[in-house]
Design an enzyme around this catalytic site. Structure first.
Site, PDB file in Angstrom:
ATOM      1  N   ASP A 367      -1.446   9.135  17.094  1.00 15.78           N
ATOM      2  CA  ASP A 367      -0.821   9.140  15.769  1.00 15.78           C
ATOM      3  C   ASP A 367      -1.301  10.382  15.022  1.00 15.78           C
ATOM      4  OD1 ASP A 367       0.288   8.524  13.314  1.00 15.78           O
ATOM      5  OD2 ASP A 367      -1.106   6.897  12.864  1.00 15.78           O
ATOM      6  N   CYS A 394       4.783  10.976  11.933  1.00 19.06           N
ATOM      7  CA  CYS A 394       5.354  11.030  10.576  1.00 19.06           C
ATOM      8  C   CYS A 394       6.149  12.320  10.385  1.00 19.06           C
ATOM      9  CB  CYS A 394       4.252  10.914   9.529  1.00 19.06           C
ATOM     10  SG  CYS A 394       3.001  12.179   9.687  1.00 19.06           S
TER      11      CYS A 394
HETATM   12  C1  LIG Z   1      -1.723  10.065  10.647  1.00 15.29           C
HETATM   13  S1  LIG Z   1      -3.437   9.723  10.586  1.00 15.29           S
HETATM   14  C2  LIG Z   1      -3.518   8.316  11.644  1.00 15.29           C
HETATM   15  C3  LIG Z   1      -4.731   7.431  11.514  1.00 15.29           C
HETATM   16  C4  LIG Z   1      -4.631   6.063  12.145  1.00 15.29           C
HETATM   17  N1  LIG Z   1      -3.945   6.073  13.410  1.00 15.29           N
HETATM   18  C5  LIG Z   1      -3.986   5.070  11.203  1.00 15.29           C
HETATM   19  O1  LIG Z   1      -2.829   4.707  11.428  1.00 15.29           O
HETATM   20  O2  LIG Z   1      -4.629   4.648  10.230  1.00 15.29           O
HETATM   21  C6  LIG Z   1      -4.075  11.041  11.510  1.00 15.29           C
HETATM   22  C7  LIG Z   1      -5.577  11.035  11.691  1.00 15.29           C
HETATM   23  O3  LIG Z   1      -5.907  12.122  12.559  1.00 15.29           O
HETATM   24  C8  LIG Z   1      -7.097  12.737  12.114  1.00 15.29           C
HETATM   25  N2  LIG Z   1      -7.033  14.104  12.680  1.00 15.29           N
HETATM   26  C9  LIG Z   1      -6.257  15.137  12.263  1.00 15.29           C
HETATM   27  N3  LIG Z   1      -6.382  16.174  13.095  1.00 15.29           N
HETATM   28  C10 LIG Z   1      -7.238  15.804  14.071  1.00 15.29           C
HETATM   29  C11 LIG Z   1      -7.744  16.442  15.232  1.00 15.29           C
HETATM   30  N4  LIG Z   1      -7.370  17.672  15.559  1.00 15.29           N
HETATM   31  N5  LIG Z   1      -8.597  15.755  16.019  1.00 15.29           N
HETATM   32  C12 LIG Z   1      -9.001  14.496  15.681  1.00 15.29           C
HETATM   33  N6  LIG Z   1      -8.532  13.827  14.598  1.00 15.29           N
HETATM   34  C13 LIG Z   1      -7.675  14.478  13.805  1.00 15.29           C
HETATM   35  C14 LIG Z   1      -7.069  12.619  10.615  1.00 15.29           C
HETATM   36  O4  LIG Z   1      -8.392  12.658  10.091  1.00 15.29           O
HETATM   37  C15 LIG Z   1      -6.396  11.242  10.428  1.00 15.29           C
HETATM   38  O5  LIG Z   1      -7.361  10.225  10.356  1.00 15.29           O
END
Ligand SMILES: C[S@@+](CC[C@H](N)C(=O)[O-])C[C@H]1O[C@@H](n2cnc3c(N)ncnc32)[C@H](O)[C@@H]1O
Length: 439
Positions: A367, A394
């Site tokens: 996600d 999204c």
């Molecule tokens: C759209 S949110 C989804 C979170 C979770 N799946 C939820 O539905 O609550 C994306 C998540 O990816 C993390 N994120 C963004 N870029 C990332 C990366 N390169 N590696 C690891 N995590 C990352 C952000 O901190 C965020 O928590």
């Protein structure tokens, strides 16, 4: 205000007025019109209507540009989809973030469906009947109002709390703020004056426990914050350059999904639509089908929403790793799921983490943020995953790119659902289930 006043006062570089007739949808919630053969992307209109629009480009300077952009000021002939806006303060010279508030809700979903299908087609997605993809409403969302549980308000130099206009730095009044959840609206932040140094205010209406207000400002003095009565029993915190200082509560909010409670940082990520977490958990569960006793990864795992789904499926004899880049979110995921011995967490960049794995995994849910997973990660997953991948997105443009990439590596789409989890905006949430093409 006359058209000429608007042309002179708006954020436009050009400001020249044109009469345009809008056709089909394009990126960013705009619609395609043509002026003397040139494409013009128009904001604030609807299919089939004729408007007076203000050019955002200087036509002299952009004489060679392939397209221009414009925003509709006055409707000369309304399209059949136009309705009185659900948010008077949104739109031209108003707050951004509700660019389809003047379009009937069923038409918004029809238009989003066209956008989604076109993006998939253009990316070359071929393993799924793209014409069958439909943007569905969230369950029981009749009017698309009161859904936003996370709102970041802007604050101007005088402490006025509102939202920025589209392409503008000016902080404007949010008025009735109808897209926000009731608990957010009841804080009445628009009537309050923020203390000096406040740059933004985060308001959260969680599904369990009190609302939360976080004042954000590099040099804010937490001792200078007086909590107004209108905030009731809301938790309050201040986020400065040094970190989060809770004034009331502990800097987290709580979200309930089924029987499970998730703690989330008051400024951290959680799905914004009040029905999203439950809906997406159900759709991910039906697509993932991680085998009992098997292994799964939840990539971009946040505080563990989909990790819990995968953990339930693999059971105590299986294993699930939640991979998340934000340290605080990762810590909260570990805490939220501490009763599940099959769960472990890793704080890492997802692509780096997957690249370093030896051996495969049965099922993966990912996600990512709007930038998407990227072609490299899709290639790594194509090799590492034995059974199923569920991609929650999204941003359909980056999703389409990533789906086309993994199809080339021998995977096929077996289900693709799209949801209107951001009503009155052009944003779309989707969940895609992938399997090996040979399976
Ligand atoms: C759209 S949110 C989804 C979170 C979770 N799946 C939820 O539905 O609550 C994306 C998540 O990816 C993390 N994120 C963004 N870029 C990332 C990366 N390169 N590696 C690891 N995590 C990352 C952000 O901190 C965020 O928590």
């Amino acid at each position: 205000m006359t058209d000429a006043d608007r042309a002179a006062s708006g954020p436009a570089l050009g400001g020249r007025l044109l009469t345009l007739t809008a056709g089909g949808p394009a990126a960013g919630g705009t619609f395609v019109a043509r002026h003397e053969g040139r494409v013009v992307f128009v904001r604030g209109t609807a299919p089939g209507e004729t408007v007076t629009a203000r050019l955002l480009e200087d036509p002299e300077e952009k004489a060679d540009a392939r397209f221009w952009r414009a925003e509709a000021l006055d409707v000369l002939e309304a399209g059949v989809d136009r309705v009185p806006s659900v948010w008077e303060e949104a739109g031209v010279d108003g707050v951004g973030g509700a660019e389809w508030a003047h379009i009937a809700l069923p038409a918004q979903r029809r238009i989003a469906t066209e956008v989604m299908q076109e993006l998939l087609r253009r990316a070359g997605v071929s393993s799924y009947p793209v014409d069958e993809v439909q943007v569905e409403p969230a369950p029981h969302d009749a009017d698309g109002l009161g859904w936003r549980t996370r709102v970041r308000y802007a604050v101007d130099a005088d402490g006025k709390v509102g939202m920025r206009g589209w392409r503008s730095h000016e902080v404007r009044s949010v008025g009735a703020d109808p897209l926000s959840a009731r608990a957010v609206r009841e804080l009445r932040l628009g009537e309050w004056t923020a203390p000096e140094g406040t740059e933004a205010v985060d308001a959260v209406a969680p599904s369990a426990g009190p609302a939360s207000v976080v004042l954000i400002g590099r040099d804010l003095d937490p001792d200078a914050v007086e909590i107004p009565e209108s905030w009731g029993d809301a938790d309050v915190a201040v986020r400065t350059a040094k970190g989060l200082v809770p004034l009331r509560g502990d800097g987290t909010v709580h979200e309930r999904v089924g029987e499970r409670l998730f703690a989330v940082s008051a400024t951290g990520f959680w799905q914004s639509h009040r029905r999203a977490a439950e809906l997406l958990s159900e759709v991910v569960a039906s697509g993932l089908r991680a085998p009992r006793g098997g292994s799964a990864w939840d990539l971009y795992g946040g505080v563990g929403l989909f990790t819990a789904v995968a953990a339930e499926q693999v059971g105590r004899d299986g294993s699930v790793v939640s991979v998340e880049g934000n340290r605080r979110a990762s810590q909260l995921a570990a805490q939220n799921l501490e009763d599940l011995p099959q769960v472990s967490t890793a704080t890492a960049d997802v692509t780096d983490w997957v690249r370093a794995r030896r051996g495969g995994v049965d099922a993966v849910v990912l996600d990512p943020p709007r930038a998407g997973a990227g072609v490299e990660l899709m290639g790594l997953l194509a090799t590492a995953v034995r059974q199923r991948i569920v991609y929650v997105s999204c941003e359909p443009a980056t999703l389409a790119r990533d789906l086309a990439a993994i199809e080339k590596k021998g995977w096929k789409i077996v289900d693709l659902r799209a949801f209107d989890l951001f009503p009155h905006t052009h944003h779309i949430e989707s969940v895609v289930v992938l399997e090996r093409a040979s399976s």
